[in-house]
Motif scaffolding. Structure first.
Motif, mmCIF file in Angstrom:
data_model
loop_
_atom_site.group_PDB
_atom_site.id
_atom_site.type_symbol
_atom_site.label_atom_id
_atom_site.label_comp_id
_atom_site.label_asym_id
_atom_site.label_seq_id
_atom_site.Cartn_x
_atom_site.Cartn_y
_atom_site.Cartn_z
ATOM 1 N N UNK A 456 -48.163 -6.494 -37.377
ATOM 2 C CA UNK A 456 -46.958 -6.698 -38.258
ATOM 3 C C UNK A 456 -45.540 -6.300 -37.923
ATOM 4 N N UNK A 457 -45.553 -5.069 -37.238
ATOM 5 C CA UNK A 457 -44.050 -4.637 -36.817
ATOM 6 C C UNK A 457 -43.526 -5.856 -35.779
ATOM 7 N N UNK A 458 -44.361 -6.336 -34.861
ATOM 8 C CA UNK A 458 -43.750 -7.459 -33.911
ATOM 9 C C UNK A 458 -43.425 -8.575 -34.877
ATOM 10 N N UNK A 459 -44.269 -9.018 -35.554
ATOM 11 C CA UNK A 459 -43.911 -10.275 -36.584
ATOM 12 C C UNK A 459 -42.702 -9.892 -37.261
ATOM 13 N N UNK A 460 -42.411 -8.970 -37.907
ATOM 14 C CA UNK A 460 -41.266 -8.580 -38.835
ATOM 15 C C UNK A 460 -40.143 -8.498 -37.832
ATOM 16 N N UNK A 461 -40.084 -8.037 -36.733
ATOM 17 C CA UNK A 461 -39.095 -7.946 -35.776
ATOM 18 C C UNK A 461 -38.630 -9.247 -35.193
ATOM 19 N N UNK A 462 -39.339 -10.237 -35.254
ATOM 20 C CA UNK A 462 -39.200 -11.421 -34.626
ATOM 21 C C UNK A 462 -38.523 -12.260 -35.794
ATOM 22 N N UNK A 463 -38.462 -11.862 -37.004
ATOM 23 C CA UNK A 463 -37.759 -12.702 -37.937
ATOM 24 C C UNK A 463 -36.296 -13.357 -37.504
ATOM 25 N N UNK A 464 -36.326 -14.696 -37.742
ATOM 26 C CA UNK A 464 -34.832 -15.274 -37.175
ATOM 27 C C UNK A 464 -33.662 -14.857 -37.965
ATOM 28 N N UNK A 465 -34.013 -14.514 -39.165
ATOM 29 C CA UNK A 465 -33.113 -13.739 -40.178
ATOM 30 C C UNK A 465 -32.018 -12.781 -39.476
ATOM 31 N N UNK A 466 -32.732 -11.901 -38.676
ATOM 32 C CA UNK A 466 -31.878 -10.696 -38.178
ATOM 33 C C UNK A 466 -31.011 -11.347 -37.216
ATOM 34 N N UNK A 467 -31.423 -12.162 -36.191
ATOM 35 C CA UNK A 467 -30.360 -12.960 -35.324
ATOM 36 C C UNK A 467 -29.131 -13.607 -35.890
ATOM 37 N N UNK A 468 -29.744 -14.351 -37.110
ATOM 38 C CA UNK A 468 -28.775 -15.228 -37.730
ATOM 39 C C UNK A 468 -27.879 -14.324 -38.577
ATOM 40 N N UNK A 469 -28.033 -13.201 -39.100
ATOM 41 C CA UNK A 469 -27.216 -12.484 -39.802
ATOM 42 C C UNK A 469 -26.298 -11.787 -38.883
ATOM 43 N N UNK A 470 -26.803 -11.416 -37.673
ATOM 44 C CA UNK A 470 -25.937 -10.723 -36.522
ATOM 45 C C UNK A 470 -24.772 -11.949 -36.263
ATOM 46 N N UNK A 471 -25.167 -13.177 -36.128
ATOM 47 C CA UNK A 471 -24.211 -13.967 -35.881
ATOM 48 C C UNK A 471 -23.029 -14.542 -37.034
#
Length: 537
Positions: A456-471
């Motif tokens: 679960x923790x890895x799946x949640x970390x892999x969300x593309x949303x976090x990279x998108x928000x950073x950009x």
């Protein structure tokens, strides 16, 4: 006589923002989408069915979004949220009673939020997934799935990780909709050759590709974007139509930029006195509340009061224009193709209602016009088109996405590239542990629980949303916090598992906080080569 098909595909997705602590700002992303997009879509579908209008479209409800919509805690919180909106609308009626133009809009919001409350709480008993399931069973929509947490699949390191995202997405779909999905929305329409093999292994029938992903396929597709192709693994790929996408998406030429439509960025959450609105602001931070009294007007800061009647007329006009353009498109394609063309028009669902307030009205007008005013174009789901045309050309789409510049740059650049070495190391560690502990069978064993939480923790970390928000440079601190939090949890769990010193108190806390995918099983991360050997043996 139908000459061709129009396939709307709506992509409904939000990152998993459920928190045990109430009042987290990110949770409002969900509440805004429910209020402004998902329930308005349900309302127009109810009206269309009642009127006897024939319509079909495809919608992806991502696994993370479905998990939140089906969560009792979030359902109850949203119930309270919409009651607060109704309360504020009553206050707005009093505040604007001597300002006729604003009072008319306060009345509109009062009606809108009461209607939302009726559909959410009274008609569908706090569970709007039931509404979408109902329309799927009626044949009006086809619901498809996505990767578990909307991971950007080409940038994952291993096929084990890609398979886990896809497999979990399918299992979550089955949990909420009672059957397997036919299709999948690849996050950000991001594809790389080889991914189709994993889709085929998971019995998925089709996916949606970017335009250039199809146009640059090898060999070159005979029908261009106007028919699907089959990958060598046997999965159909539908290409995004450029023309219809531009008419809705384009910041300069798209319908949502019309000056008569409601201005998104003027909201009483910023405009009114803080003491008046503070109890409607989570964590006391100014934000969009949903009461917007101005229209776009112009590209500068000067704004006129919003006129909902003029905006509704404009939505009807734009729906007619869209239909006319698709008719011209279909009439042209009929002359050069030896089959009925399909125009695939994929959009983020949240465009309709949240970003473009009149979007649901536009869709309703369009479906009515297509039903009553013409007989050349038929709306269709993607599975239905494959039923009509089961034989298609075999070609391999090229690596691509629907992001800026068409490839991976949005999700891999100087703002976010630091995350991948950590995500990749976590993938490899989880594969190693899944192999090491493959013998475990007791799911109540603390090691089994810890390994499942690791997934679960890895799946949640892999969300593309976090990279998108950073950009995108919006709520960057939250995106970084979420990425680091899940990776930190992952590391702590690994240490406990490897030392056989699992902190049960901490594990239980994590299971309550990051409680997505309750039926997850770490064994899906076992090395694919060994799994294949066991199958062959």
């Amino acid at each position: 006589m139908t000459k061709g098909f129009l396939a709307f595909v709506l992509h409904a997705h939000l990152p998993y923002v459920r928190h045990n602590k109430e009042g987290e700002l990110a949770e409002d992303w969900l509440y805004e989408a429910i209020t402004e997009t998902y329930i308005p879509l349900i309302i127009i579908m109810n009206r269309l069915v009642k009127e006897g209008v024939n319509f079909q479209y495809t919608i992806n409800i991502s696994p993370s979004l479905a998990s939140m919509l089906g969560d009792e805690l979030l359902q109850e919180r949203y119930h309270k949220h919409v009651l607060k909106l109704i309360e504020l609308s009553e206050k707005e009626l009093q505040r604007t009673k001597d300002q006729p133009e604003l009072y008319r809009l306060a009345e509109m919001y009062n009606y809108l939020y009461k209607e939302v409350y009726y559909f959410f709480h009274e008609k569908y008993h706090n569970n709007i997934l039931a509404a979408f399931k109902e329309f799927q069973e009626r044949g009006n929509i086809e619901i498809i799935t996505s990767a578990a947490t909307h991971a950007y699949l080409p940038l994952l390191l291993t096929d084990e990780a890609r398979n886990a995202q896809i497999k979990t997405g399918i299992e979550t779909y089955q949990q909420f909709f009672g059957k397997r999905p036919n299709g999948i929305w690849l996050p950000e329409c991001a594809f790389k050759p080889g991914l189709d093999q994993i889709l085929a292994e998971n019995d998925l029938r089709y996916f949606i590709s970017s335009s250039h992903g199809i146009l640059h396929a090898a060999p070159r597709p005979r029908y261009g974007l106007y028919a699907p192709i089959y990958t060598p693994a046997g999965v159909a790929a539908f290409g995004r139509d450029i023309e219809s996408s531009k008419q809705v998406w384009s910041a300069n030429e798209g319908y949502p930029g019309d000056y008569n439509y409601r201005e998104f960025y003027r909201d009483i959450g910023y405009d009114l006195d803080y003491d008046y609105i503070k109890e409607y602001l989570p964590s006391g931070i100014r934000k969009h509340i949903g009461f917007k009294y101005y229209k776009i007007t112009s590209k500068n800061n000067w704004k006129e009061v919003y006129d909902p009647i003029a905006a509704r007329d404009k939505a009807a006009e734009h729906a007619g224009n869209f239909m006319f353009n698709r008719q011209q498109q279909i009439n042209y394609l009929t002359q050069i193709l030896d089959r009925k063309a399909i125009i695939v028009s994929p959009y983020d669902a949240e465009l309709f209602g949240h970003w473009w307030f009149e979007g649901p009205q536009w869709l309703e007008f369009l479906f009515k016009k297509l039903h009553y005013d013409q007989d050349e174009i038929e709306t269709i789901s993607l599975s239905s088109y494959l039923d009509h045309y089961p034989k298609n050309q075999i070609a391999m789409p090229t690596e691509s996405s629907w992001g800026y510049k068409g490839y991976h740059e949005v999700w891999l650049n100087g703002t976010n590239d630091w995350i991948y070495r950590h995500l990749h190391q976590a993938e490899l560690k989880l594969i190693e542990l899944a192999d090491c502990f493959a013998y475990l069978n007791d799911q109540k064993d603390k090691r089994y629980r810890a390994l499942n939480q690791l997934v679960r923790e890895l799946l949640l970390a892999q969300s593309s949303d976090w990279a998108f928000i950073m950009k995108a440079d919006t709520m960057v601190d939250y995106a970084i916090l979420r990425t680091k939090k899940h990776l930190h949890n992952f590391s702590q769990l690994v240490e406990g598992i490897e030392r056989n010193n699992i902190d049960l108190t901490k594990l239980t806390e994590l299971e309550k906080e990051d409680n997505i995918f309750p039926a997850i099983d770490f064994k899906m991360y076992q090395p694919r080569s060994k799994v294949q050997l066991r199958k062959e043996g």
